[in-house]
Design an enzyme around this catalytic site. Structure first.
Site, PDB file in Angstrom:
ATOM      1  N   GLU A  26      -5.605  -8.415  -0.292  1.00 55.28           N
ATOM      2  CA  GLU A  26      -6.399  -8.146   0.917  1.00 55.28           C
ATOM      3  C   GLU A  26      -7.842  -7.837   0.538  1.00 55.28           C
ATOM      4  O   GLU A  26      -8.094  -7.104  -0.422  1.00 55.28           O
ATOM      5  CB  GLU A  26      -5.859  -6.937   1.707  1.00 55.28           C
ATOM      6  CG  GLU A  26      -4.590  -7.202   2.464  1.00 55.28           C
ATOM      7  CD  GLU A  26      -4.106  -5.982   3.251  1.00 55.28           C
ATOM      8  OE1 GLU A  26      -4.944  -5.169   3.705  1.00 55.28           O
ATOM      9  OE2 GLU A  26      -2.877  -5.850   3.406  1.00 55.28           O
ATOM     10  N   GLU A  52       0.793  -1.236   0.000  1.00 57.45           N
ATOM     11  CA  GLU A  52       0.000   0.000   0.000  1.00 57.45           C
ATOM     12  C   GLU A  52       0.825   1.287   0.000  1.00 57.45           C
ATOM     13  O   GLU A  52       0.922   1.993   1.019  1.00 57.45           O
ATOM     14  CB  GLU A  52      -1.000  -0.004   1.158  1.00 57.45           C
ATOM     15  CG  GLU A  52      -1.968  -1.169   1.081  1.00 57.45           C
ATOM     16  CD  GLU A  52      -3.175  -1.042   2.003  1.00 57.45           C
ATOM     17  OE1 GLU A  52      -3.178  -0.150   2.871  1.00 57.45           O
ATOM     18  OE2 GLU A  52      -4.125  -1.825   1.834  1.00 57.45           O
TER      19      GLU A  52
HETATM   20  C1  GBH Z   1      -5.153  -2.334   4.993  1.00 60.31           C
HETATM   21  O1  GBH Z   1      -5.215  -0.940   4.843  1.00 60.31           O
HETATM   22  C2  GBH Z   1      -3.825  -2.691   5.616  1.00 60.31           C
HETATM   23  O2  GBH Z   1      -2.929  -3.217   4.649  1.00 60.31           O
HETATM   24  C3  GBH Z   1      -3.913  -3.623   6.781  1.00 60.31           C
HETATM   25  O3  GBH Z   1      -2.721  -3.612   7.485  1.00 60.31           O
HETATM   26  C4  GBH Z   1      -5.096  -3.230   7.647  1.00 60.31           C
HETATM   27  O4  GBH Z   1      -5.177  -3.943   8.828  1.00 60.31           O
HETATM   28  C5  GBH Z   1      -6.341  -3.440   6.833  1.00 60.31           C
HETATM   29  O5  GBH Z   1      -6.308  -2.711   5.644  1.00 60.31           O
HETATM   30  C6  GBH Z   1      -7.632  -3.065   7.543  1.00 60.31           C
HETATM   31  O6  GBH Z   1      -7.661  -1.698   7.802  1.00 60.31           O
HETATM   32  O7  GBH Z   1      -9.883   5.734   9.758  1.00 60.31           O
HETATM   33  O8  GBH Z   1     -11.174   6.872   8.076  1.00 60.31           O
HETATM   34  O9  GBH Z   1      -8.920   7.609   8.579  1.00 60.31           O
HETATM   35  C7  GBH Z   1      -6.332  -0.428   4.157  1.00 60.31           C
HETATM   36  C8  GBH Z   1      -6.129   1.061   3.878  1.00 60.31           C
HETATM   37  C9  GBH Z   1      -5.755   3.143   5.029  1.00 60.31           C
HETATM   38  C10 GBH Z   1      -7.826   1.994   5.207  1.00 60.31           C
HETATM   39  C11 GBH Z   1      -6.096   3.942   6.280  1.00 60.31           C
HETATM   40  C12 GBH Z   1      -8.169   2.792   6.450  1.00 60.31           C
HETATM   41  C13 GBH Z   1      -7.903   4.902   7.545  1.00 60.31           C
HETATM   42  C14 GBH Z   1      -9.276   5.440   7.274  1.00 60.31           C
HETATM   43  N1  GBH Z   1      -6.407   1.843   5.069  1.00 60.31           N
HETATM   44  N2  GBH Z   1      -7.535   4.090   6.380  1.00 60.31           N
HETATM   45  S1  GBH Z   1      -9.849   6.479   8.520  1.00 60.31           S
END
Ligand code: GBH
Length: 489
Positions: free
Chosen positions: A395, A207
């Protein structure tokens, strides 16, 4: 409606669907005849024989043991220990204690029938200060992990960076420093050399978007910085460069036949309506909305619109760097949790992103807006645009409240609903020939969910963090059945 069924057949169908809901370890009451009554239904939802069903984790989210076996500190140790950065001040100090419990967890994976497992290597376990002398105890853990997976008949997929940058490198500017890209390549080449006799698939970065946006723009992830647009665009370029340099280093050091790719959380552009004009809009958007990440990696250039948009903030880059960034990959991994809806538009771009209305339904995590079609359009548009021959969904999954029922079990019907709908759309893509060869459910275990701490559970196996007890959820039974039938059920 029942006219076509004999009473006996109907009874079998009912028995068959009940069998699909038994939890792992509970013997199915249905006889084999009842399953065959469902065969017609199943074959319409089945996957190719060789399809790789998997699940995924990341080092800092599951391992714990942060001060053991010579591990150095990562930016997530620093960030999670500083106050106010994570829910309840949670840290990954213990997490799932996977560092010690991995053998038991692999046993659970085996019981589910997993064919593959995606884990990440913690860079500061292998190189405690990011560069220099490797720590043999760090690699030793991953060698034992890989051996245990292979012994269980599970194919390992190894990610080299899932966000735990050595703190020593952050102290020198982290991803803002071009030397970090070079250090990553050295670590990746070294690790692949040591593991590639047994690991066939390597993933460079997990990512790129999250590294750049959450870590260095919004400051919600480690290292918690909020940089201006110019600095962000430059480090974005170095992150992409790190991928390309690492890919070349892996090719130079790994056993011949090793496959290398990336896991990118693309914006999964999805037409609001499946009509020609909106599909075309989604196709354009797939390229432009991913211009700074996957499009650059696939095309070796930043799109004109991207550079125009950045204007004076555009990064400094050379033709040679762009060629490195676009080094050919063996496969592409994409992480998809939610759709980015797109419609046709008269603007110069030719499309517009449609933000979710306030009433749009989502899962427990508000960012996981429901849109199973993303698992059809995402892989389809990526494979068509960039002529990809081998893809994986590295994922997909969701959080859920996951409370214990009075019988001590977890009936996460919302997660089952989510997975069933998304897998049905993935199956639609695969049946049309989109070359998705495998699927990794995020995640096998509840774990440290970054800024959300332990409050958001993503596992199909429940973890009681006080006792480290594991309890397979209903979704684990569902996934076991999917793998067993090789079909959505
Ligand atoms: C993935 O990220 C990751 O690769 C993994 O490690 C993680 O556990 C999994 O997804 C589940 O989250 O809270 O509204 O600010 C996914 C991309 C980027 C999605 C950060 C959530 C925060 C959104 N993520 N984002 S918010």
């Amino acid at each position: 409606m029942l006219d076509n069924f004999s009473r006996r057949t109907f009874a079998r169908i009912v028995a068959g669907s009940a069998a699909a809901l038994t939890l792992p370890g509970v013997e199915s009451a249905a006889d084999s005849a009842s399953v065959s009554a469902l065969d017609n239904h199943k074959s319409s939802l089945s996957f190719p024989k060789s399809f790789l069903w998997g699940s995924a984790t990341a080092s800092y989210q599951v391992e714990g043991a942060v001060r053991e076996a010579g591990r150095g500190l990562s930016i997530w140790d620093t960030f999670s220990h500083a106050s106010g950065n994570t829910q309840n001040g949670d840290t990954g100090d213990i997490a799932d204690d996977f560092f010690h419990l991995y053998k038991k967890d692999i046993q659970l994976m085996k019981e589910l029938g997993l064919k593959t497992f995606r884990f990440s290597v913690s860079w500061p376990r292998v190189f405690p200060s990011g560069v220099g002398t490797p720590n043999p105890q760090g690699l030793d853990f991953y060698q034992r992990l890989v051996d245990a997976l292979l012994e269980a008949g599970i194919q390992p997929f190894c990610t080299l960076y899932h966000w735990d940058l050595p703190q020593a490198l952050q102290d020198k500017g982290g991803w803002e420093n071009r030397d970090t890209a070079k250090a990553f390549a050295d670590y990746a080449g070294y690790t692949a050399e040591k593991l590639s006799d047994k690991v066939k698939y390597f993933i460079t970065l997990n990512e790129m978007r999250t590294i750049v946006e959450n870590g260095y723009t919004l400051g919600t992830h480690a290292p918690g910085l909020k940089l201006d647009a110019k600095r962000v665009a430059q480090l974005n370029h170095f992150v992409a460069l790190a991928h390309g340099l690492a890919l070349r280093a892996i090719r130079a050091h790994a056993t011949p036949g090793t496959k290398v790719g990336i896991s990118d959380n693309i914006k999964a552009t999805t037409p609001v309506i499946e009509s020609r004009e909106h599909i075309e809009a989604a196709r354009k958007a797939m390229r432009e909305e991913n211009a700074m990440f996957l499009a650059a990696v696939m095309e070796g250039r930043y799109t004109d619109q991207y550079l125009k948009r950045l204007a004076a903030n555009a990064p400094y880059f050379t033709a040679e760097e762009m060629e490195i960034i676009a080094s050919p990959m063996d496969f592409i991994g994409i992480n998809i949790y939610q759709p980015t809806f797109v419609r046709a538009d008269d603007s110069e771009k030719g499309y517009a992103v449609v933000p979710p209305p306030d009433s749009y339904p989502h899962m427990l995590s508000p960012w996981i807006t429901i849109g199973p079609e993303a698992l059809y359009w995402g892989p389809k548009l990526v494979s068509e645009l960039w002529k990809v021959k081998e893809m994986y969904i590295t994922e997909n999954g969701t959080s859920s409240t996951d409370s214990l029922a009075p019988d001590g079990k977890i009936y996460d019907t919302d997660r089952v609903m989510y997975l069933r709908n998304y897998l049905t759309q993935l199956r639609r893509a695969v049946s049309e020939g989109v070359p998705v060869k495998g699927y990794f459910l995020w995640s096998i275990l509840d774990n440290f969910e970054w800024a959300d701490g332990y409050e958001k559970r993503f596992g199909i196996i429940y973890v009681d963090f006080a006792t480290q007890k594991r309890i397979p959820k209903l979704s684990a039974a569902f996934y076991k059945q999917v793998i067993h039938e090789n079909a959505v059920c």
